[in-house]
Scaffold this motif. Structure first.
Motif, PDB file in Angstrom:
ATOM      1  N   SER A  50      60.997  44.401  22.744  1.00 34.52           N
ATOM      2  CA  SER A  50      60.912  43.271  23.675  1.00 34.52           C
ATOM      3  C   SER A  50      62.223  42.506  23.826  1.00 34.52           C
ATOM      4  N   LYS A  53      64.873  44.582  25.809  1.00 38.49           N
ATOM      5  CA  LYS A  53      64.437  44.659  27.210  1.00 38.49           C
ATOM      6  C   LYS A  53      64.713  43.336  27.918  1.00 38.49           C
ATOM      7  N   HIS A  54      64.424  42.227  27.230  1.00 39.27           N
ATOM      8  CA  HIS A  54      64.672  40.911  27.813  1.00 39.27           C
ATOM      9  C   HIS A  54      66.166  40.714  28.091  1.00 39.27           C
ATOM     10  N   ASN A  56      68.416  43.056  28.558  1.00 42.27           N
ATOM     11  CA  ASN A  56      68.790  43.947  29.660  1.00 42.27           C
ATOM     12  C   ASN A  56      68.432  43.323  31.005  1.00 42.27           C
ATOM     13  N   ASN A  57      67.248  42.753  31.096  1.00 42.58           N
ATOM     14  CA  ASN A  57      66.786  42.176  32.363  1.00 42.58           C
ATOM     15  C   ASN A  57      67.521  40.902  32.740  1.00 42.58           C
ATOM     16  N   LYS A  62      72.930  46.932  30.624  1.00 43.58           N
ATOM     17  CA  LYS A  62      72.100  47.922  29.944  1.00 43.58           C
ATOM     18  C   LYS A  62      72.590  48.046  28.513  1.00 43.58           C
ATOM     19  N   LYS A  64      71.791  49.694  24.769  1.00 42.89           N
ATOM     20  CA  LYS A  64      70.980  50.703  24.089  1.00 42.89           C
ATOM     21  C   LYS A  64      71.651  51.111  22.789  1.00 42.89           C
TER      22      LYS A  64
END
Length: 89
Positions: A50, A53-54, A56-57, A62, A64
Motif C-alpha cells: 500500500s 503504491k501510494h 507511486n500514485n 514509479k 520498485k
C-alpha cells in the motif's frame, strides 16, 4: 530512514524537472537507484504494497524493488535495490 531517502530522490527529480522546462516537448526519462537494507523493505512497501503504491500514485514516479540479481557486487547480502523512475516533460 528509507522513506526519507525516497523523498530526497523525488525532490532531486523535481529540481531536474524544473530545470528542463526550456526543453522542447521531448520527455526525458530520469531514474535513480538506491540500496536499502532488506530489513527496511517492509517499511518502504507497506502492508500489501500500500505505501509504495501510494507513493507511486502521488508522485507520478514509479518506484520498485529490483530483483536480487540487480544488486551490485559492492553491496552487502543484506541489501536490495530500490529504483525510482519518472518521465520529465
Amino acid at each position: 530512514m528509507v522513506e526519507n531517502a525516497v523523498l530526497r530522490i523525488f525532490d532531486r527529480m523535481q529540481v531536474v524537472e524544473s530545470n528542463m522546462h526550456s526543453r522542447p516537448n521531448n520527455p526525458l526519462h530520469c531514474s535513480a537507484r538506491v540500496l536499502i537494507l532488506k530489513g527496511q523493505f517492509g517499511y518502504l512497501v507497506g502492508p500489501g504494497g500500500s505505501l509504495i503504491k501510494h507513493m507511486n500514485n502521488t508522485t507520478r514516479t514509479k518506484m520498485k524493488i529490483l530483483e536480487e540479481t540487480a544488486v551490485p557486487a559492492c553491496a552487502s547480502q543484506y541489501e536490495l535495490v530500490l529504483q525510482a523512475s519518472t518521465f520529465l516533460e
